[in-house]
Design a protein around this motif. Structure first.
Motif, PDB file in Angstrom:
ATOM      1  N   VAL A  47       0.678  -1.491   0.247  1.00 17.02           N
ATOM      2  CA  VAL A  47      -0.112  -0.116  -0.504  1.00 17.02           C
ATOM      3  C   VAL A  47       0.943   1.018  -0.043  1.00 17.02           C
ATOM      4  CG1 VAL A  47      -1.772   1.326   1.347  1.00 17.02           C
ATOM      5  CG2 VAL A  47      -1.621  -1.345   1.320  1.00 17.02           C
ATOM      6  N   GLU A  48       1.885   1.150   0.782  1.00 13.41           N
ATOM      7  CA  GLU A  48       2.822   1.787   0.754  1.00 13.41           C
ATOM      8  C   GLU A  48       4.234   2.451  -0.222  1.00 13.41           C
ATOM      9  OE1 GLU A  48       1.872   5.006   2.718  1.00 13.41           O
ATOM     10  OE2 GLU A  48       0.239   3.812   3.832  1.00 13.41           O
ATOM     11  N   GLY A  49       4.509   1.201  -0.492  1.00 14.73           N
ATOM     12  CA  GLY A  49       5.825   1.093  -1.656  1.00 14.73           C
ATOM     13  C   GLY A  49       5.866   2.117  -2.826  1.00 14.73           C
ATOM     14  N   PRO A  50       7.246   2.768  -3.298  1.00 11.53           N
ATOM     15  CA  PRO A  50       6.814   4.265  -4.578  1.00 11.53           C
ATOM     16  C   PRO A  50       7.053   3.646  -5.433  1.00 11.53           C
ATOM     17  CG  PRO A  50       9.100   2.807  -3.710  1.00 11.53           C
ATOM     18  CD  PRO A  50       8.185   2.602  -2.929  1.00 11.53           C
ATOM     19  N   LEU A  51       6.400   4.605  -6.223  1.00  8.25           N
ATOM     20  CA  LEU A  51       5.599   4.233  -7.745  1.00  8.25           C
ATOM     21  C   LEU A  51       6.975   4.812  -8.779  1.00  8.25           C
ATOM     22  CD1 LEU A  51       1.792   4.036  -7.413  1.00  8.25           C
ATOM     23  CD2 LEU A  51       3.399   1.643  -7.236  1.00  8.25           C
ATOM     24  N   VAL A  52       7.631   5.556  -7.996  1.00  5.34           N
ATOM     25  CA  VAL A  52       8.652   6.806  -9.454  1.00  5.34           C
ATOM     26  C   VAL A  52      10.262   5.189  -8.707  1.00  5.34           C
ATOM     27  CG1 VAL A  52       7.300   8.072  -9.561  1.00  5.34           C
ATOM     28  CG2 VAL A  52       8.612   8.038  -7.204  1.00  5.34           C
ATOM     29  N   ASP A  53      11.004   5.727  -9.271  1.00  8.97           N
ATOM     30  CA  ASP A  53      12.460   5.534  -9.349  1.00  8.97           C
ATOM     31  C   ASP A  53      13.199   6.338  -8.738  1.00  8.97           C
ATOM     32  OD1 ASP A  53      13.225   7.176 -11.574  1.00  8.97           O
ATOM     33  OD2 ASP A  53      12.664   5.946 -12.942  1.00  8.97           O
ATOM     34  N   ALA A  54      14.328   6.111  -8.191  1.00 12.78           N
ATOM     35  CA  ALA A  54      15.436   6.798  -7.622  1.00 12.78           C
ATOM     36  C   ALA A  54      15.422   8.426  -8.113  1.00 12.78           C
ATOM     37  CB  ALA A  54      16.773   6.061  -7.563  1.00 12.78           C
ATOM     38  N   GLU A  55      15.383   8.460  -9.832  1.00 13.32           N
ATOM     39  CA  GLU A  55      15.338  10.292 -10.385  1.00 13.32           C
ATOM     40  C   GLU A  55      13.924  10.727 -10.597  1.00 13.32           C
ATOM     41  OE1 GLU A  55      16.668   8.773 -13.969  1.00 13.32           O
ATOM     42  OE2 GLU A  55      18.986   8.460 -13.477  1.00 13.32           O
ATOM     43  N   GLY A  56      12.888   9.889 -10.030  1.00 16.02           N
ATOM     44  CA  GLY A  56      11.595  10.085  -9.464  1.00 16.02           C
ATOM     45  C   GLY A  56      10.892  10.380 -10.811  1.00 16.02           C
ATOM     46  N   PHE A  57      11.390   9.148 -12.184  1.00 14.77           N
ATOM     47  CA  PHE A  57      10.246   8.812 -13.050  1.00 14.77           C
ATOM     48  C   PHE A  57       9.450   7.699 -12.536  1.00 14.77           C
ATOM     49  CE2 PHE A  57      13.753  11.010 -15.142  1.00 14.77           C
ATOM     50  CZ  PHE A  57      13.014  11.760 -15.783  1.00 14.77           C
ATOM     51  N   PRO A  58       7.900   8.385 -13.435  1.00 16.23           N
ATOM     52  CA  PRO A  58       7.205   6.127 -12.920  1.00 16.23           C
ATOM     53  C   PRO A  58       8.128   5.443 -12.955  1.00 16.23           C
ATOM     54  CG  PRO A  58       5.976   8.272 -13.851  1.00 16.23           C
ATOM     55  CD  PRO A  58       7.024   8.323 -13.731  1.00 16.23           C
ATOM     56  N   ARG A  59       8.282   4.654 -11.800  1.00 12.42           N
ATOM     57  CA  ARG A  59       8.660   3.291 -12.582  1.00 12.42           C
ATOM     58  C   ARG A  59       8.303   2.319 -13.479  1.00 12.42           C
ATOM     59  NH1 ARG A  59       8.467  -0.024  -6.856  1.00 12.42           N
ATOM     60  NH2 ARG A  59       9.167  -1.262  -7.988  1.00 12.42           N
ATOM     61  N   ALA A  60       8.948   1.717 -14.172  1.00 14.70           N
ATOM     62  CA  ALA A  60       8.675   0.943 -15.456  1.00 14.70           C
ATOM     63  C   ALA A  60       8.495  -0.722 -15.515  1.00 14.70           C
ATOM     64  CB  ALA A  60      10.089   1.198 -16.736  1.00 14.70           C
ATOM     65  N   ASP A  61       8.845  -0.887 -14.376  1.00 15.79           N
ATOM     66  CA  ASP A  61       8.123  -2.457 -14.220  1.00 15.79           C
ATOM     67  C   ASP A  61       7.351  -2.764 -13.112  1.00 15.79           C
ATOM     68  OD1 ASP A  61       9.505  -1.199 -11.799  1.00 15.79           O
ATOM     69  OD2 ASP A  61      10.239  -2.584 -10.662  1.00 15.79           O
ATOM     70  N   VAL A  62       6.848  -1.766 -13.173  1.00 17.41           N
ATOM     71  CA  VAL A  62       5.260  -2.262 -12.276  1.00 17.41           C
ATOM     72  C   VAL A  62       3.669  -1.181 -13.052  1.00 17.41           C
ATOM     73  CG1 VAL A  62       6.156  -3.040  -9.978  1.00 17.41           C
ATOM     74  CG2 VAL A  62       5.537  -0.061 -10.502  1.00 17.41           C
ATOM     75  N   ASN A  63       2.844  -1.684 -13.041  1.00 15.39           N
ATOM     76  CA  ASN A  63       1.717  -1.337 -13.724  1.00 15.39           C
ATOM     77  C   ASN A  63       1.081   0.269 -13.032  1.00 15.39           C
ATOM     78  OD1 ASN A  63      -1.003   0.087 -14.666  1.00 15.39           O
ATOM     79  ND2 ASN A  63      -0.870  -2.391 -15.511  1.00 15.39           N
ATOM     80  N   VAL A  64       1.499   1.702 -13.064  1.00 11.94           N
ATOM     81  CA  VAL A  64       1.662   2.420 -12.029  1.00 11.94           C
ATOM     82  C   VAL A  64       0.034   2.595 -11.987  1.00 11.94           C
ATOM     83  CG1 VAL A  64       2.134   4.486 -11.594  1.00 11.94           C
ATOM     84  CG2 VAL A  64       3.896   3.480 -12.700  1.00 11.94           C
ATOM     85  N   TYR A  65      -0.763   2.954 -12.572  1.00  8.79           N
ATOM     86  CA  TYR A  65      -1.686   2.751 -12.777  1.00  8.79           C
ATOM     87  C   TYR A  65      -2.784   1.837 -12.506  1.00  8.79           C
ATOM     88  CZ  TYR A  65      -6.789   3.679 -14.608  1.00  8.79           C
ATOM     89  OH  TYR A  65      -8.236   4.026 -14.488  1.00  8.79           O
ATOM     90  N   GLN A  66      -2.695   0.912 -12.489  1.00  2.65           N
ATOM     91  CA  GLN A  66      -3.640  -0.724 -11.112  1.00  2.65           C
ATOM     92  C   GLN A  66      -3.376  -0.471 -10.344  1.00  2.65           C
ATOM     93  OE1 GLN A  66      -2.127  -4.433 -12.358  1.00  2.65           O
ATOM     94  NE2 GLN A  66      -4.010  -5.185 -12.891  1.00  2.65           N
ATOM     95  N   ILE A  67      -1.484   0.328 -10.229  1.00  2.00           N
ATOM     96  CA  ILE A  67      -1.570  -0.104  -8.068  1.00  2.00           C
ATOM     97  C   ILE A  67      -2.066   1.539  -7.712  1.00  2.00           C
ATOM     98  CG2 ILE A  67       0.309   0.462  -6.613  1.00  2.00           C
ATOM     99  CD1 ILE A  67       2.735  -1.058  -8.583  1.00  2.00           C
ATOM    100  N   ARG A  68      -2.402   1.873  -8.208  1.00  3.61           N
ATOM    101  CA  ARG A  68      -3.106   3.403  -7.711  1.00  3.61           C
ATOM    102  C   ARG A  68      -4.378   3.641  -7.472  1.00  3.61           C
ATOM    103  NH1 ARG A  68       0.401   8.037 -10.884  1.00  3.61           N
ATOM    104  NH2 ARG A  68       1.760   8.367  -9.460  1.00  3.61           N
ATOM    105  N   THR A  69      -4.912   2.549  -8.806  1.00  9.56           N
ATOM    106  CA  THR A  69      -6.287   2.460  -8.926  1.00  9.56           C
ATOM    107  C   THR A  69      -7.074   0.965  -7.749  1.00  9.56           C
ATOM    108  OG1 THR A  69      -6.433   2.577 -11.354  1.00  9.56           O
ATOM    109  CG2 THR A  69      -8.484   1.076  -9.995  1.00  9.56           C
ATOM    110  N   ALA A  70      -5.475   0.140  -7.625  1.00  6.83           N
ATOM    111  CA  ALA A  70      -5.799  -0.655  -6.703  1.00  6.83           C
ATOM    112  C   ALA A  70      -5.673  -0.232  -5.375  1.00  6.83           C
ATOM    113  CB  ALA A  70      -5.164  -1.743  -6.679  1.00  6.83           C
ATOM    114  N   ARG A  71      -5.371   0.774  -4.712  1.00 12.23           N
ATOM    115  CA  ARG A  71      -4.652   1.709  -3.584  1.00 12.23           C
ATOM    116  C   ARG A  71      -5.363   2.628  -3.254  1.00 12.23           C
ATOM    117  NH1 ARG A  71       1.466   3.250  -3.752  1.00 12.23           N
ATOM    118  NH2 ARG A  71       2.363   1.498  -3.405  1.00 12.23           N
TER     119      ARG A  71
END
Length: 212
Positions: A47-71
């Motif tokens: 529920v609390e894991g970061p969705l951006v990488d170290a440089e502040g960009f959306p992570r490419a290894d996960v489905n950010v939209y799906q995670i945000r919707t689930a949260r």
């Protein structure tokens, strides 16, 4: 998005069926929450894991939209869950309170009915002070201590002495007579047929007058 029972308006009485429906909705909400948690687990984030990488960009290894919707949905459903738990508690309280009130009302009505019956019972004019086993009186259900308020055509209004009862018995041999008594404060009615038997008389009981 709040899920509530239709009968929570206060205008209609809560029933056990309403409580069952609320519990079913609670179970459904819990299933939905679990499903969204499974989505987060599949993505490897909580529920609390970061969705951006170290440089502040959306992570490419996960489905950010799906995670945000689930949260978001988990947050909303948890609020719904808290609300419906309150509804279930209130519904159970109302149900128990109504059942308690009904029991108290029924007891009060029964007591009132018993008191009314005692008030309206006529005054007895005679009492049974002996009943012989296997006699007509015993077979009819007469008991020692029964207070007579009706014996065939004899009642509280026209009773003068025991000769009234004796006359009715003599003229009713082999014929059923309606007898009403007061027993334990309640009216009891039976059918007594005067007839020959192995003992004395036609009844097999002793009746004495009650002084009024």
């Amino acid at each position: 998005m709040r899920m509530t029972g239709e009968n929570s308006s206060g205008n209609s009485e809560t029933t056990m069926e309403d409580v069952k429906n609320l519990i079913k909705k609670k179970d459904d909400i819990e299933e939905q929450i679990k499903a969204y948690y499974d989505v987060l687990e599949d993505q490897g984030v909580g529920v609390e894991g970061p969705l951006v990488d170290a440089e502040g960009f959306p992570r490419a290894d996960v489905n950010v939209y799906q995670i945000r919707t689930a949260r978001h949905n988990i947050s909303c459903l948890q609020n719904d869950h808290k609300a419906i738990m309150v509804e279930i508690e209130e519904a159970l309280h109302k149900l128990h309170a109504r059942e308690k009130a009904k029991r108290e009302r029924d007891e009060a009505e029964a007591q009132e009915e018993a008191m009314e019956q005692q008030v309206t019972l006529p005054s007895p004019f005679a009492r049974v002070d002996a009943v012989t086993q296997r006699s007509p009186a015993c077979g009819a259900g007469l008991r020692v201590g029964d207070e007579v308020i009706e014996f065939g055509s004899v009642n509280t209004e026209n009773f003068q002495n025991l000769q009234n009862i004796a006359a009715v018995v003599q003229h009713s041999e082999g014929k059923p007579l309606r007898v009403a008594v007061i027993r334990d404060g309640q009216r009891a009615q039976m059918t007594l047929t005067p007839q020959r038997w192995s003992g004395r008389g036609l009844l097999g009981c002793n009746i004495v007058p009650i002084q009024r």
